[in-house]
Scaffold this motif. Structure first.
Motif, PDB file in Angstrom:
ATOM      1  N   GLU A   1       8.228  10.260 -14.856  1.00  0.00           N
ATOM      2  CA  GLU A   1       7.064   9.596 -14.292  1.00  0.00           C
ATOM      3  C   GLU A   1       6.575   8.398 -14.657  1.00  0.00           C
ATOM      4  O   GLU A   1       6.493   7.268 -13.749  1.00  0.00           O
ATOM      5  CB  GLU A   1       5.913  10.590 -14.226  1.00  0.00           C
ATOM      6  CG  GLU A   1       4.936  10.695 -12.873  1.00  0.00           C
ATOM      7  CD  GLU A   1       3.956  11.811 -13.144  1.00  0.00           C
ATOM      8  OE1 GLU A   1       4.402  12.949 -13.572  1.00  0.00           O
ATOM      9  OE2 GLU A   1       2.486  11.612 -12.707  1.00  0.00           O
ATOM     10  N   LYS A   2       6.409   8.105 -15.759  1.00  0.00           N
ATOM     11  CA  LYS A   2       5.893   6.865 -16.403  1.00  0.00           C
ATOM     12  C   LYS A   2       6.770   5.769 -16.002  1.00  0.00           C
ATOM     13  O   LYS A   2       6.337   4.679 -15.580  1.00  0.00           O
ATOM     14  CB  LYS A   2       5.627   6.801 -17.947  1.00  0.00           C
ATOM     15  CG  LYS A   2       4.480   7.703 -18.076  1.00  0.00           C
ATOM     16  CD  LYS A   2       4.205   7.780 -19.717  1.00  0.00           C
ATOM     17  CE  LYS A   2       4.556   8.933 -20.283  1.00  0.00           C
ATOM     18  NZ  LYS A   2       4.109   9.376 -21.775  1.00  0.00           N
ATOM     19  N   VAL A   3       8.190   5.828 -16.285  1.00  0.00           N
ATOM     20  CA  VAL A   3       9.071   5.013 -16.066  1.00  0.00           C
ATOM     21  C   VAL A   3       9.335   4.726 -14.425  1.00  0.00           C
ATOM     22  O   VAL A   3       9.384   3.472 -14.199  1.00  0.00           O
ATOM     23  CB  VAL A   3      10.639   5.297 -16.772  1.00  0.00           C
ATOM     24  CG1 VAL A   3      11.549   4.553 -16.237  1.00  0.00           C
ATOM     25  CG2 VAL A   3      10.376   5.353 -18.302  1.00  0.00           C
TER      26      VAL A   3
ATOM     27  N   MET B   1       3.766   5.575  -6.101  1.00  0.00           N
ATOM     28  CA  MET B   1       3.317   5.515  -7.395  1.00  0.00           C
ATOM     29  C   MET B   1       2.166   6.720  -7.459  1.00  0.00           C
ATOM     30  O   MET B   1       1.471   6.460  -8.503  1.00  0.00           O
ATOM     31  CB  MET B   1       2.737   3.942  -7.639  1.00  0.00           C
ATOM     32  CG  MET B   1       3.833   2.922  -7.915  1.00  0.00           C
ATOM     33  SD  MET B   1       3.252   1.282  -8.149  1.00  0.00           S
ATOM     34  CE  MET B   1       3.283   1.369  -9.825  1.00  0.00           C
ATOM     35  N   HIS B   2       2.156   7.138  -6.439  1.00  0.00           N
ATOM     36  CA  HIS B   2       1.344   8.607  -6.457  1.00  0.00           C
ATOM     37  C   HIS B   2      -0.275   8.037  -6.440  1.00  0.00           C
ATOM     38  O   HIS B   2      -1.189   9.055  -6.773  1.00  0.00           O
ATOM     39  CB  HIS B   2       1.738   9.327  -7.547  1.00  0.00           C
ATOM     40  CG  HIS B   2       1.605  10.654  -7.128  1.00  0.00           C
ATOM     41  ND1 HIS B   2       0.911  11.636  -7.774  1.00  0.00           N
ATOM     42  CD2 HIS B   2       2.349  11.484  -6.389  1.00  0.00           C
ATOM     43  CE1 HIS B   2       0.951  12.943  -7.330  1.00  0.00           C
ATOM     44  NE2 HIS B   2       2.004  12.803  -6.479  1.00  0.00           N
TER      45      HIS B   2
ATOM     46  N   TRP C   1       0.754  -0.988  -0.034  1.00  0.00           N
ATOM     47  CA  TRP C   1      -0.176  -0.115   0.078  1.00  0.00           C
ATOM     48  C   TRP C   1       0.935   1.261   0.029  1.00  0.00           C
ATOM     49  O   TRP C   1       0.616   2.100  -0.714  1.00  0.00           O
ATOM     50  CB  TRP C   1      -1.021  -0.076   1.200  1.00  0.00           C
ATOM     51  CG  TRP C   1      -1.633   0.967   1.458  1.00  0.00           C
ATOM     52  CD1 TRP C   1      -2.591   1.870   0.979  1.00  0.00           C
ATOM     53  CD2 TRP C   1      -1.117   2.358   2.177  1.00  0.00           C
ATOM     54  NE1 TRP C   1      -2.933   3.188   1.222  1.00  0.00           N
ATOM     55  CE2 TRP C   1      -2.038   3.449   2.348  1.00  0.00           C
ATOM     56  CE3 TRP C   1      -0.066   2.622   3.210  1.00  0.00           C
ATOM     57  CZ2 TRP C   1      -1.966   4.451   2.805  1.00  0.00           C
ATOM     58  CZ3 TRP C   1       0.025   3.729   3.941  1.00  0.00           C
ATOM     59  CH2 TRP C   1      -0.670   4.689   3.567  1.00  0.00           C
ATOM     60  N   GLY C   2       1.951   1.342   0.761  1.00  0.00           N
ATOM     61  CA  GLY C   2       2.618   2.395   0.941  1.00  0.00           C
ATOM     62  C   GLY C   2       3.379   2.701  -0.253  1.00  0.00           C
ATOM     63  O   GLY C   2       3.357   3.796  -0.887  1.00  0.00           O
ATOM     64  N   ILE C   3       3.842   1.571  -1.216  1.00  0.00           N
ATOM     65  CA  ILE C   3       4.344   1.556  -2.436  1.00  0.00           C
ATOM     66  C   ILE C   3       3.590   2.596  -3.576  1.00  0.00           C
ATOM     67  O   ILE C   3       3.811   3.194  -4.275  1.00  0.00           O
ATOM     68  CB  ILE C   3       5.317   0.587  -2.665  1.00  0.00           C
ATOM     69  CG1 ILE C   3       6.275   0.316  -1.943  1.00  0.00           C
ATOM     70  CG2 ILE C   3       5.770   0.796  -4.351  1.00  0.00           C
ATOM     71  CD1 ILE C   3       7.119  -1.125  -2.230  1.00  0.00           C
ATOM     72  N   VAL C   4       2.334   1.796  -3.563  1.00  0.00           N
ATOM     73  CA  VAL C   4       1.568   2.284  -4.582  1.00  0.00           C
ATOM     74  C   VAL C   4       0.835   3.495  -4.213  1.00  0.00           C
ATOM     75  O   VAL C   4       0.628   4.229  -5.230  1.00  0.00           O
ATOM     76  CB  VAL C   4       0.247   0.970  -4.560  1.00  0.00           C
ATOM     77  CG1 VAL C   4      -0.525   1.695  -5.399  1.00  0.00           C
ATOM     78  CG2 VAL C   4       0.787  -0.331  -4.857  1.00  0.00           C
ATOM     79  N   ALA C   5       0.444   3.770  -3.064  1.00  0.00           N
ATOM     80  CA  ALA C   5      -0.308   4.974  -2.634  1.00  0.00           C
ATOM     81  C   ALA C   5       0.813   6.355  -2.864  1.00  0.00           C
ATOM     82  O   ALA C   5       0.414   7.027  -3.432  1.00  0.00           O
ATOM     83  CB  ALA C   5      -0.774   4.827  -1.336  1.00  0.00           C
TER      84      ALA C   5
END
Lengths: 151, 236
Positions: free
Chosen positions: B213-215, A69-70, A62-66
């Motif tokens: 950003e995409k990469v 990965m914004h 969750w931390g990485i995705v939220a």
């Protein structure tokens, strides 16, 4: 090129909150990974340990995705479009857990190998007896076809 | 941090969906499909493992398999279970952090900072790949003594037999960590391209750094997969 000169004080205002967020998440991820490492050696194996590992993994994910990965800053509908398909993964988990029996029975029938670790003592230097080892690996090669039949 | 799409990042005539550019959305969709592949691999690994244990064949104990740590092992034969893979996890997480810092710098169009953080990210990815090579090397060669499987001495691992556990343990290890490693490798290659594009001023001329950003999304995904591989292959 005007942007270049403006960058200097952009660092002080623009992006400062974003960076604070990133560093916070870095610390959280590091702490969880360290905790996992400690738990691996201190907690007895079992359902509780496995469950705890899975919960910690999902927190990290969750931390990485939220944050990284914004996704938490994207439009909500987009986040749902990305996350909802993973219900199929949940379904796969349940399906393989319930229906995987027949496959498993076939794969593992009459193949219960006995396994015993061979310890090597480090008395003096030169414990590596290369020629003897080479000979034994050859024998192992010869055993391969027999193993293949089990599949 | 409001998610507004940079008009310069849009194709001419494009109306952004979900307030994201076409390219970014497609990267997300690709990552969803890739996540499905990895999920399937990990779930089948889990099913295989549970069935193996139920059939009375003990699974490999990762604490006994992954004990090699550079220098400690070579010089003093000290076992450091899971320590090296812990280090690998940290390396990948930190390279993810440097990547997100590059993306953040890109938002401010700070070319020099993007270059710096991209270089750190590339270094992290390369370090991870080297670590993985070391890990595979010792996994394939095995322990010094090996193990007696059905009375026969087996050392290390291949696709047919291994000294640690059922053959499928090594099969899944090679396939899943190999597939992940391939992702890391492609990620490093793409990161190098992004670095050169940044250094050559391509994005500066374009007026936005959305490629970073995409990469970045791809690179975080690689880190995300490793988080799961770490748990299911090494911890549990």
């Amino acid at each position: 090129m005007a942007e270049h000169t403006a960058d200097a004080h952009h660092i002080n205002d623009g992006g400062k909150a974003a960076r604070a967020d990133i560093y916070k998440m870095t610390i959280l991820l590091s702490v969880i990974t360290t905790a996992e490492f400690v738990i691996a050696f201190t907690m007895p194996a079992g359902g509780a340990k496995t469950g705890l590992f899975i919960v910690l993994t999902i927190v990290k994910a969750w931390g990485i995705v939220a944050t990284f990965m914004h996704l938490k800053h994207e439009v909500k509908r987009m986040a749902w479009v990305i996350l909802l398909p993973f219900l199929f993964i949940v379904w796969l988990l349940i399906a393989l857990g319930k229906e995987g029996d027949s496959y498993g029975d076939k794969a593992f029938k009459d193949s219960t190998p006995t396994r015993q670790k061979v310890e090597v003592k480090h008395g003096e230097h030169g414990g590596h007896t290369a020629p003897a080892d080479g000979h034994k690996t050859e024998k192992q090669e010869g055993a391969k076809p027999a193993e293949e039949h089990k599949h | 941090m409001a998610s507004t799409v940079d008009p310069k990042a849009l194709i001419e005539g494009e109306r952004p969906l979900f307030n994201a550019s076409y390219g970014k959305l497609m990267m997300w969709f690709f990552l969803v499909t890739d996540a499905f592949t990895f999920s399937s691999l990990l779930i089948s690994y889990g099913a295989n493992r549970v069935r193996s244990v139920a059939a009375g064949i003990p699974w490999a104990n990762p604490e006994e398999v992954f004990t090699h740590f550079p220098v400690l092992h070579e010089l003093w034969h000290i076992d450091a279970p899971l320590a090296f893979v812990g280090l690998m996890t940290f390396i990948l997480i930190l390279s993810s952090v440097t990547m997100v810092l590059a993306v953040e710098a890109g938002h401010r169009r700070s070319q020099k900072e993007v270059e710096k953080w991209m270089l750190w990210t590339i270094a992290g990815g390369a370090a991870f790949l080297l670590c993985q090579a070391y890990e595979w090397y010792h996994f394939i060669l095995g322990s010094e003594g090996g193990a007696l499987v059905n009375g026969q001495l087996v050392k290390g691992a291949n696709l047919w037999i291994n000294e640690y556990g059922p053959a499928s343990f090594a099969d899944y290890f090679f396939f899943v960590t190999g597939f992940h490693g391939t992702h890391v490798f492609s990620g490093v290659v793409i990161n190098v391209i992004i670095y050169f594009n940044t250094a050559l001023g391509t994005y500066e001329k374009r007026g936005h750094y959305e490629m970073v950003e995409k990469v970045g999304l791809y690179w975080h995904f690689v880190d995300l997969v490793w988080v799961f591989v770490f748990t299911f292959f090494y911890l549990i």
